[in-house]
Design an enzyme around this catalytic site. Structure first.
Site, mmCIF file in Angstrom:
data_model
loop_
_atom_site.group_PDB
_atom_site.id
_atom_site.type_symbol
_atom_site.label_atom_id
_atom_site.label_comp_id
_atom_site.label_asym_id
_atom_site.label_seq_id
_atom_site.Cartn_x
_atom_site.Cartn_y
_atom_site.Cartn_z
ATOM 1 N N LYS A 73 1.931 2.926 -2.514
ATOM 2 C CA LYS A 73 2.498 1.628 -2.913
ATOM 3 C C LYS A 73 2.964 1.794 -4.353
ATOM 4 C CE LYS A 73 1.645 -3.256 -2.106
ATOM 5 N NZ LYS A 73 2.480 -3.600 -0.938
ATOM 6 N N GLU A 76 9.246 -0.549 9.296
ATOM 7 C CA GLU A 76 8.624 -1.793 8.843
ATOM 8 C C GLU A 76 9.711 -2.683 8.256
ATOM 9 O OE1 GLU A 76 5.944 -1.258 5.495
ATOM 10 O OE2 GLU A 76 7.146 0.360 4.670
ATOM 11 N N ARG A 135 -6.877 1.473 -1.954
ATOM 12 C CA ARG A 135 -5.487 1.911 -1.773
ATOM 13 C C ARG A 135 -4.803 2.155 -3.112
ATOM 14 N NH1 ARG A 135 -1.728 -1.804 1.875
ATOM 15 N NH2 ARG A 135 -1.687 -3.054 -0.018
ATOM 16 N N ARG A 180 3.382 14.306 -18.635
ATOM 17 C CA ARG A 180 2.342 14.747 -19.588
ATOM 18 C C ARG A 180 2.491 14.030 -20.930
ATOM 19 N NH1 ARG A 180 3.238 21.098 -19.110
ATOM 20 N NH2 ARG A 180 5.326 20.244 -19.302
HETATM 21 C C1 LIG Z 1 2.457 -4.020 0.399
HETATM 22 C C2 LIG Z 1 3.372 -3.638 1.485
HETATM 23 C C3 LIG Z 1 3.159 -4.000 2.829
HETATM 24 C C4 LIG Z 1 2.059 -4.950 3.261
HETATM 25 O O1 LIG Z 1 0.797 -4.476 3.003
HETATM 26 P P1 LIG Z 1 -0.434 -5.483 2.794
HETATM 27 O O2 LIG Z 1 -1.549 -4.579 2.418
HETATM 28 O O3 LIG Z 1 -0.657 -6.168 4.081
HETATM 29 O O4 LIG Z 1 -0.039 -6.424 1.716
HETATM 30 C C5 LIG Z 1 4.015 -3.497 3.787
HETATM 31 N N1 LIG Z 1 5.033 -2.694 3.457
HETATM 32 C C6 LIG Z 1 5.293 -2.340 2.189
HETATM 33 C C7 LIG Z 1 6.449 -1.469 1.894
HETATM 34 C C8 LIG Z 1 4.476 -2.793 1.162
HETATM 35 O O5 LIG Z 1 4.735 -2.451 -0.102
#
Ligand SMILES: *Cc1c(COP(=O)(O)O)cnc(C)c1O
Length: 291
Positions: free
Chosen positions: A150, A183, A50, A103
């Site tokens: 992320k 979420e 990831r 850059r």
């Molecule tokens: C990291 C994260 C999660 C949880 O992901 P895991 O891989 O289970 O740690 C959920 N939402 C957001 C916005 C995140 O940054």
């Protein structure tokens, strides 16, 4: 404590980066939060995959190969003699100038690995469950900044967290721009209704959590139906059980949302079962190292 900084293990007091680092100036970079349990790094490959996907998506070349990155993590854990740790892996665009142009940072990316202990929520909340609220700040739309990345640009989530904290709550439920459940600020959300589990599909505006994925796997093993389904606040309010998942949070029961009791306002039976199974999984699904 030793911090891995661009290939060197340095004392935490000396682990400093440039004020011209674009991670600092603009939140331009990506990260991972990983955990190790008793000398096993949980789902390490998934986290590394990831990280490299997030980096690829923002057009950031990581100079270490995934294999070298794994070695760096293990080395840092060993240097700190940690068997149970939270591992923060950060790759920023690196040092550039005051302009946005990446850059100018090319080849300078900053790689930091911090290993330490972490406790996200008080133990009491894992036993008694947490109360959360929906906040006004909606999750980033994927056409602007895709929640699949992320990224170090975490202000969207932080604003939501501030709104929850200002109202006296630990955690915020975030909706997407259409009003569907996305979420929480750093955790994925699950509900249970009539014996079946549901979680919003990632395209509703959530990160594809690795803990989320592990929980989906646990449900399968326990023969509990688990589906990705578009959810509204109503479905959450009338659910029988609710819980959040994330690497740092692990699995935490939710017993009240926007003042509505979930089930009997106590951590659910299935939630507790999933928590137990997750604990078991952390003892096996990891990359081993010796401190
Ligand atoms: C990291 C994260 C999660 C949880 O992901 P895991 O891989 O289970 O740690 C959920 N939402 C957001 C916005 C995140 O940054």
């Amino acid at each position: 404590m030793k911090v891995y900084l661009n290939g060197k293990l340095v004392d935490k007091k000396k682990a400093c980066i440039s004020v011209f680092d674009h991670g600092f100036l603009y939140g331009d970079g990506v990260f991972e939060g990983i955990r190790s349990y008793d000398g096993l790094v949980f789902k390490l490959k998934e986290h590394i995959d990831r990280l490299y996907e997030s980096a690829h998506s923002i057009n950031l070349d990581i100079r270490l190969t995934p294999k070298q990155m794994i070695d760096a993590i293990i080395k840092t854990l060993k240097a700190n003699e940690l068997k149970d740790a939270y591992i923060r892996l950060i790759v920023s665009r690196g040092q550039g100038d005051l302009g946005l142009d990446p850059r100018k940072c090319r080849g300078n990316e900053t790689i930091v690995i911090i290993t330490d202990k972490i406790k996200l929520y008080p133990e009491k909340l894992y036993k008694e469950g947490m109360e959360i609220i929906t906040v006004p700040t909606v999750r980033n739309v994927s056409s602007a900044l895709n929640p699949q990345i992320k990224s170090l640009n975490y202000l969207n989530n932080i604003l939501a967290k501030i709104e929850a904290v200002n109202s006296g709550f630990q955690e915020a439920l975030m909706l997407n721009a259409q009003g569907y459940v996305a979420e929480c600020t750093g955790d994925n959300v699950f509900i249970l209704k009539n014996g079946a589990m549901y979680t919003p599909p990632h395209y509703m505006g959530s990160l594809k959590g690795i803990t989320r994925n592990a929980v989906i796997g646990i449900a399968k093993k326990l023969k509990i139906s688990c589906q990705e389904q578009v959810l509204t606040r109503h479905e959450i309010f009338v659910s029988d059980e609710c819980f959040l998942t994330g690497t740092a949070a692990e699995i935490i029961p939710v017993v009240k949302v926007d003042a509505r009791a979930i089930g009997n306002a106590k951590p659910g039976k299935v939630t507790k079962k999933i928590m137990k199974e997750f604990k078991k999984l952390t003892k096996t699904a990891g990359v081993k190292y010796n401190t």
